[in-house]
Design a protein around this motif. Structure first.
Motif, PDB file in Angstrom:
ATOM      1  N   ALA A 105      83.512  17.575  45.205  1.00  0.00           N
ATOM      2  CA  ALA A 105      82.097  17.835  45.466  1.00  0.00           C
ATOM      3  C   ALA A 105      81.655  19.141  44.819  1.00  0.00           C
ATOM      4  CB  ALA A 105      81.847  17.882  46.972  1.00  0.00           C
ATOM      5  N   LYS A 106      82.530  20.144  44.851  1.00  0.00           N
ATOM      6  CA  LYS A 106      82.219  21.425  44.213  1.00  0.00           C
ATOM      7  C   LYS A 106      82.009  21.243  42.711  1.00  0.00           C
ATOM      8  CE  LYS A 106      85.682  24.204  43.762  1.00  0.00           C
ATOM      9  NZ  LYS A 106      86.781  25.163  44.047  1.00  0.00           N
ATOM     10  N   LEU A 107      82.806  20.366  42.087  1.00  0.00           N
ATOM     11  CA  LEU A 107      82.675  20.129  40.646  1.00  0.00           C
ATOM     12  C   LEU A 107      81.390  19.396  40.289  1.00  0.00           C
ATOM     13  CD1 LEU A 107      86.304  19.133  39.576  1.00  0.00           C
ATOM     14  CD2 LEU A 107      85.226  21.380  39.558  1.00  0.00           C
ATOM     15  N   GLN A 108      80.802  18.722  41.253  1.00  0.00           N
ATOM     16  CA  GLN A 108      79.532  18.042  40.982  1.00  0.00           C
ATOM     17  C   GLN A 108      78.425  19.035  40.614  1.00  0.00           C
ATOM     18  OE1 GLN A 108      80.003  14.967  40.321  1.00  0.00           O
ATOM     19  NE2 GLN A 108      78.951  13.840  41.933  1.00  0.00           N
ATOM     20  N   GLU A 109      78.491  20.234  41.168  1.00  0.00           N
ATOM     21  CA  GLU A 109      77.407  21.205  40.956  1.00  0.00           C
ATOM     22  C   GLU A 109      77.165  21.486  39.477  1.00  0.00           C
ATOM     23  OE1 GLU A 109      74.258  23.657  41.633  1.00  0.00           O
ATOM     24  OE2 GLU A 109      75.242  22.350  43.092  1.00  0.00           O
ATOM     25  N   PRO A 110      78.182  21.845  38.664  1.00  0.00           N
ATOM     26  CA  PRO A 110      77.910  22.081  37.250  1.00  0.00           C
ATOM     27  C   PRO A 110      77.789  20.801  36.431  1.00  0.00           C
ATOM     28  CG  PRO A 110      80.216  22.477  37.693  1.00  0.00           C
ATOM     29  CD  PRO A 110      79.569  22.225  39.018  1.00  0.00           C
ATOM     30  N   MET A 111      78.152  19.674  37.001  1.00  0.00           N
ATOM     31  CA  MET A 111      78.071  18.409  36.259  1.00  0.00           C
ATOM     32  C   MET A 111      76.700  17.751  36.419  1.00  0.00           C
ATOM     33  SD  MET A 111      81.711  16.493  36.889  1.00  0.00           S
ATOM     34  CE  MET A 111      83.275  17.171  36.319  1.00  0.00           C
ATOM     35  N   VAL A 112      76.382  17.359  37.659  1.00  0.00           N
ATOM     36  CA  VAL A 112      75.125  16.637  37.905  1.00  0.00           C
ATOM     37  C   VAL A 112      74.345  17.215  39.086  1.00  0.00           C
ATOM     38  CG1 VAL A 112      75.993  14.473  36.931  1.00  0.00           C
ATOM     39  CG2 VAL A 112      76.265  14.914  39.380  1.00  0.00           C
ATOM     40  N   ALA A 113      74.885  18.232  39.736  1.00  0.00           N
ATOM     41  CA  ALA A 113      74.334  18.792  40.983  1.00  0.00           C
ATOM     42  C   ALA A 113      74.457  17.763  42.099  1.00  0.00           C
ATOM     43  CB  ALA A 113      72.903  19.284  40.827  1.00  0.00           C
ATOM     44  N   CYS A 114      73.725  16.652  41.951  1.00  0.00           N
ATOM     45  CA  CYS A 114      73.790  15.571  42.929  1.00  0.00           C
ATOM     46  C   CYS A 114      73.198  14.317  42.305  1.00  0.00           C
ATOM     47  CB  CYS A 114      73.035  15.926  44.212  1.00  0.00           C
ATOM     48  SG  CYS A 114      71.279  16.292  43.935  1.00  0.00           S
ATOM     49  N   VAL A 115      73.544  13.190  42.848  1.00  0.00           N
ATOM     50  CA  VAL A 115      72.935  11.933  42.412  1.00  0.00           C
ATOM     51  C   VAL A 115      71.540  11.845  43.013  1.00  0.00           C
ATOM     52  CG1 VAL A 115      73.108   9.411  42.510  1.00  0.00           C
ATOM     53  CG2 VAL A 115      75.164  10.820  42.177  1.00  0.00           C
ATOM     54  N   ASN A 116      70.578  11.356  42.229  1.00  0.00           N
ATOM     55  CA  ASN A 116      69.188  11.408  42.697  1.00  0.00           C
ATOM     56  C   ASN A 116      68.990  10.640  44.003  1.00  0.00           C
ATOM     57  OD1 ASN A 116      67.473   8.755  42.111  1.00  0.00           O
ATOM     58  ND2 ASN A 116      68.958   8.948  40.441  1.00  0.00           N
ATOM     59  N   ALA A 117      68.147  11.202  44.859  1.00  0.00           N
ATOM     60  CA  ALA A 117      67.991  10.705  46.225  1.00  0.00           C
ATOM     61  C   ALA A 117      67.477   9.267  46.298  1.00  0.00           C
ATOM     62  CB  ALA A 117      67.079  11.645  47.015  1.00  0.00           C
ATOM     63  N   PRO A 118      66.466   8.872  45.499  1.00  0.00           N
ATOM     64  CA  PRO A 118      66.020   7.479  45.579  1.00  0.00           C
ATOM     65  C   PRO A 118      67.122   6.482  45.202  1.00  0.00           C
ATOM     66  CG  PRO A 118      64.316   8.814  44.587  1.00  0.00           C
ATOM     67  CD  PRO A 118      65.529   9.677  44.675  1.00  0.00           C
ATOM     68  N   ALA A 119      67.966   6.846  44.248  1.00  0.00           N
ATOM     69  CA  ALA A 119      69.075   5.962  43.884  1.00  0.00           C
ATOM     70  C   ALA A 119      70.043   5.818  45.056  1.00  0.00           C
ATOM     71  CB  ALA A 119      69.798   6.509  42.657  1.00  0.00           C
TER      72      ALA A 119
END
Length: 381
Positions: A255-269
């Motif tokens: 989850a920590k690695l998500q921050e520099p990659m995509v931050a998060c998957v978009n909420a509507p998706a």
């Protein structure tokens, strides 16, 4: 002008994408059996869930690992459908299955490491490993073994630099499903050598007469990482939602690695993904039945034209033996098939050297196209 990194500069382009480019440049209609793009749209309730999320203004940042409601729904899904004993805290939501795989690799390999990947296998494995400056080492999947991994072959390839083995079942491009006893052997192999097993299960819902067995069922030492996707099961390829299931204690790092990659998957998706999991599943069953029907059609037509094939037991591809037609260069033959007969297929060499003489046909095309495309293949003699 500064140089790009050698890993980026030398990364080969996907052979499947090369066929796509040539098909688009053809300037005339063609039969497309080259890509794994479902010929369906997502279920209506899934689309509505995304629309409602936009209308509510759910367009802001969410946790790196995913919204809790989706993690909880995923935990229930993998327990009930995959037999994986994991809870919501072990799941990280990703931007599709491809990013789940890249996220896992980013966490477990470094420059100079070696990764065992299947040959034939999805080309993005080698691309992702090389981009991370590690070395892909191809393990053979042999026709005489039904393209099922053999432990003796793997043992011969392990070195002190080996950090991961990637396992893909159901297989893209082969349509094979690895039996449960072999899956368990692969997990024991990984445990024995103290390496990770990264399991690509993006087609887990699409099998025909056999059971899909998740490696994590057999994991006793925390070596299995499992990547899944909504793309194929729910025809959500462009929505880009997948997820990575990890051993206990590993998900916070992912989850920590998500921050520099995509931050998060978009909420509507993610709202759409929750609806897909918790809503009616009748369209999933309909799509699976349709693929099964297309599979039967393809096998019948290939038999009629005398082209051998591997009976697909999962995913929506059929792996065909065109060695008698190609003259030893399947990629050149595939280009001629496109230019002379307007049929786009994926040459087997797009999936590794072990694919020479073979081709992958996608059963995501509609039935009429599959029938006409195979008939035109029969004219390439």
């Amino acid at each position: 002008m500064p140089l790009v990194t050698p890993a980026a500069d030398t990364m080969p382009r996907s052979g499947i994408r090369r066929v796509m480019d040539a098909a688009w440049a053809l300037g005339k209609p063609f039969i497309g059996m080259h890509v794994g793009e479902p010929s369906f749209t997502p279920p209506d309730h899934v689309i509505r869930a995304a629309e409602e999320a936009y209308e509510r203004g759910d367009t802001h940042y969410v946790p790196n690992a995913g919204v809790p409601a989706l993690q909880a729904a995923l935990a229930q899904k993998i327990r009930e459908q995959n037999g994986i004993d994991a809870d919501a805290t072990q799941i990280v939501v990703s931007a599709g299955g491809a990013q789940a795989l890249h996220l896992a690799l980013s966490m477990i390999i470094a420059s100079g490491d070696e990764v065992l990947i299947p040959d034939p296998g999805w080309p993005n494995y080698a691309m992702a490993v090389g981009l991370l400056q590690a070395t892909p080492v191809r393990y053979p999947l042999k026709p005489e073994r039904g393209f099922i991994p053999e432990i003796a072959d793997l043992e011969a390839l392990v070195t002190p630099a080996t950090k991961v083995i990637i396992v893909n079942s159901p297989s893209n491009p082969l349509g094979t499903v690895i039996p449960g006893e072999v899956i368990e052997e692969l997990v024991r192999f990984a445990e024995r050598h103290d390496i990770w097993l990264l399991s690509d299960e993006c087609y887990d819902a699409l099998t025909y007469g056999v059971e899909h067995v998740s490696p994590a069922r057999f994991d006793t030492k925390g070596v299995v990482l499992s990547a899944f996707s909504f793309s194929k099961t729910y025809a959500m390829t462009g929505v880009r939602v997948g997820y990575l299931v990890t051993p206990k204690g590993v998900a916070p790092i992912a989850a920590k690695l998500q921050e520099p990659m995509v931050a998060c998957v978009n909420a509507p998706a993610q709202a759409a993904a929750i609806a897909a999991l918790t809503g009616p599943q009748d369209q999933v069953a309909f799509m699976r039945d349709t693929y099964a029907s297309r599979r039967e059609l393809a096998m019948r037509k290939l038999t009629e034209i005398g082209v051998p094939f591997i009976e697909p037991r999962g995913a929506f591809y059929i792996w065909i033996d065109v060695s008698a037609l190609t003259g030893g260069d399947v990629e050149e033959w595939a280009v001629r098939l496109l230019t002379e007969h307007q049929v786009a297929i994926a040459p087997g060499t797009a999936f590794g050297a072990g694919g020479e003489g073979w081709a992958r046909l996608s059963l995501a095309a509609d039935s009429d196209d599959i029938a006409r495309g195979i008939e035109r293949i029969g004219e390439m003699r």
